[in-house]
Design a protein around this motif. Structure first.
Motif, PDB file in Angstrom:
ATOM      1  N   UNK A 179       0.829  -1.197   0.000  1.00 59.07           N
ATOM      2  CA  UNK A 179       0.000   0.000   0.000  1.00 59.07           C
ATOM      3  C   UNK A 179       0.869   1.255   0.000  1.00 59.07           C
ATOM      4  N   UNK A 180       0.284   2.363  -0.446  1.00 58.25           N
ATOM      5  CA  UNK A 180       0.911   3.673  -0.305  1.00 58.25           C
ATOM      6  C   UNK A 180       0.631   4.157   1.112  1.00 58.25           C
ATOM      7  N   UNK A 181       1.701   4.493   1.849  1.00 58.81           N
ATOM      8  CA  UNK A 181       1.525   4.874   3.255  1.00 58.81           C
ATOM      9  C   UNK A 181       2.231   6.190   3.560  1.00 58.81           C
ATOM     10  N   UNK A 182       1.697   6.892   4.574  1.00 53.24           N
ATOM     11  CA  UNK A 182       2.275   8.160   5.030  1.00 53.24           C
ATOM     12  C   UNK A 182       2.103   8.243   6.535  1.00 53.24           C
ATOM     13  N   UNK A 183       2.712   9.247   7.164  1.00 47.48           N
ATOM     14  CA  UNK A 183       2.551   9.366   8.611  1.00 47.48           C
ATOM     15  C   UNK A 183       1.196   9.979   8.947  1.00 47.48           C
ATOM     16  N   UNK A 184       0.861   9.959  10.217  1.00 40.51           N
ATOM     17  CA  UNK A 184      -0.500  10.305  10.654  1.00 40.51           C
ATOM     18  C   UNK A 184      -0.855  11.767  10.392  1.00 40.51           C
ATOM     19  N   UNK A 185       0.143  12.634  10.237  1.00 35.93           N
ATOM     20  CA  UNK A 185      -0.123  14.064  10.060  1.00 35.93           C
ATOM     21  C   UNK A 185      -0.188  14.491   8.596  1.00 35.93           C
ATOM     22  N   UNK A 186       0.015  13.543   7.689  1.00 34.69           N
ATOM     23  CA  UNK A 186      -0.010  13.887   6.271  1.00 34.69           C
ATOM     24  C   UNK A 186      -1.425  14.248   5.825  1.00 34.69           C
ATOM     25  N   UNK A 187      -1.503  15.249   4.946  1.00 36.00           N
ATOM     26  CA  UNK A 187      -2.784  15.628   4.361  1.00 36.00           C
ATOM     27  C   UNK A 187      -3.047  14.695   3.191  1.00 36.00           C
ATOM     28  N   UNK A 188      -4.066  13.876   3.311  1.00 37.15           N
ATOM     29  CA  UNK A 188      -4.324  12.867   2.305  1.00 37.15           C
ATOM     30  C   UNK A 188      -5.074  13.466   1.114  1.00 37.15           C
ATOM     31  N   UNK A 189      -4.595  13.245  -0.095  1.00 40.39           N
ATOM     32  CA  UNK A 189      -5.249  13.796  -1.280  1.00 40.39           C
ATOM     33  C   UNK A 189      -6.460  12.970  -1.684  1.00 40.39           C
ATOM     34  N   UNK A 190      -7.301  13.544  -2.501  1.00 36.55           N
ATOM     35  CA  UNK A 190      -8.368  12.794  -3.140  1.00 36.55           C
ATOM     36  C   UNK A 190      -7.739  11.739  -4.039  1.00 36.55           C
ATOM     37  N   UNK A 191      -8.403  10.597  -4.163  1.00 33.58           N
ATOM     38  CA  UNK A 191      -7.860   9.505  -4.969  1.00 33.58           C
ATOM     39  C   UNK A 191      -7.489   9.982  -6.372  1.00 33.58           C
ATOM     40  N   UNK A 192      -8.312  10.875  -6.942  1.00 33.86           N
ATOM     41  CA  UNK A 192      -8.070  11.362  -8.300  1.00 33.86           C
ATOM     42  C   UNK A 192      -6.820  12.225  -8.387  1.00 33.86           C
ATOM     43  N   UNK A 193      -6.350  12.737  -7.249  1.00 35.55           N
ATOM     44  CA  UNK A 193      -5.194  13.626  -7.259  1.00 35.55           C
ATOM     45  C   UNK A 193      -3.934  12.967  -6.683  1.00 35.55           C
ATOM     46  N   UNK A 194      -3.982  11.657  -6.515  1.00 38.10           N
ATOM     47  CA  UNK A 194      -2.842  10.951  -5.920  1.00 38.10           C
ATOM     48  C   UNK A 194      -1.591  11.085  -6.780  1.00 38.10           C
TER      49      UNK A 194
END
Length: 307
Positions: A167-182
């Motif tokens: 999976x694509x993973x990031x830390x808990x404070x990352x601002x997660x993008x919309x799937x379309x903008x990944x």
């Protein structure tokens, strides 16, 4: 001559690794302890066993002859132990397995019951990168190898143990993008890679290439643990195997970023050379795996299905 079996074991490891430091690591000894054992063995011969040129250790021709004799002696000692167990009706021998680094989260669970039941078997498990795992298999140095992608160019037989998801993973404070903008997010975010030759690295590069994503910033680290800690610290994002993230996901220190065409799904697979003549220990282990793998997966890895 008063050399000991321990001295011969240490010297043999030095000749195999060409390094005091690496020999110490593999033997779980300190560097001074290994150096002392080498000196004590060397003091019993008038001809040098090793020499150091610059900072590189070289084994002399005489040293190579002694190493060969040492290996034969050590093997005979093992044979005595195995024959003792066999005479008592106990399954014995050495089981050698090479494991890609992330596989350390998998294989111990598929070994513990077998090893506890067969105390006469000696386990030798090398956890390393994919290139070394494949080479050890090609060179017939191990009974089995655990990989997440079956290598090409080698005739092997295989037994699938477990599903592997990346999976694509990031830390808990990352601002997660919309799937379309990944894709845009990944093009502008530091990406953390494993080292060249890693199956995880290859899977990540293939995914980025298929999506037409070119990373602007790259960090390269040499272990799954190092990548995980870098992600937690906020140094960047990465595509990682789920198997090593259970605790971090449960505690919320790492989050999965939804992305199209993820997860990447492969299998944790036990492989062995097609022409391999298996030892009794290896034959027994393969029979154990085929009989018990579903139970082990259900007991220890059912959590994977929730992702």
């Amino acid at each position: 001559m008063n050399y000991t079996l321990h001295q011969l074991q240490v010297f043999l490891k030095i000749t195999q690794t060409k390094s005091i430091t690496k020999a110490a690591e593999e033997l779980h000894l300190t560097q001074p302890a290994v150096s002392i054992q080498l000196k004590n063995l060397q003091d019993q011969f008038e001809i040098p066993l090793t020499e150091v040129i610059g900072r590189q250790l070289y084994v002399t021709e005489f040293g190579k002859e002694i190493a060969l004799a040492a290996e034969n002696i050590i093997n005979e000692v093992y044979n005595i132990n195995y024959k003792t167990f066999a005479f008592k009706g106990v399954l014995s021998g050495k089981l050698k397995i090479s494991v890609v680094s992330t596989g350390k989260y998998v294989l111990p669970y598929f070994l513990s019951d077998f090893m506890n039941k067969n105390t006469g078997i000696e386990l030798e498990m090398d956890v390393t990168n994919k290139l070394k795992v494949v080479n050890s298999l090609k060179n017939n140095e191990v009974d089995f190898a655990l990989v997440s992608t079956v290598p090409s160019g080698v005739e092997v037989e295989s037994e699938v143990l477990l599903t592997n998801k990346l999976f694509l993973v990031a830390n808990k404070n990352s601002a997660f993008p919309d799937v379309k903008k990944t894709d845009q997010f990944l093009s502008n975010t530091p990406l953390i890679y494993r080292e060249e030759g890693s199956a995880t690295r290859i899977a990540m590069e293939q995914y980025l290439s298929q999506q037409g994503i070119e990373a602007k910033m790259k960090l390269q680290l040499t272990s799954n643990e190092a990548v995980k800690q870098a992600v937690i610290a906020g140094l960047g994002v990465s595509i990682m195997p789920l198997i090593g993230l259970k605790n971090e996901l449960e505690h919320g220190t790492i989050k999965i970023i939804s992305s199209k065409k993820l997860p990447i799904v492969t299998n944790w697979t036990l492989i062995w050379l097609k022409s391999k003549k298996m030892s009794p220990a290896a034959t027994a282990y393969l029979a154990f795996i085929r009989q018990e793998k579903d139970r082990i997966t259900s007991e220890h890895f059912s959590w994977i299905d929730s992702y």
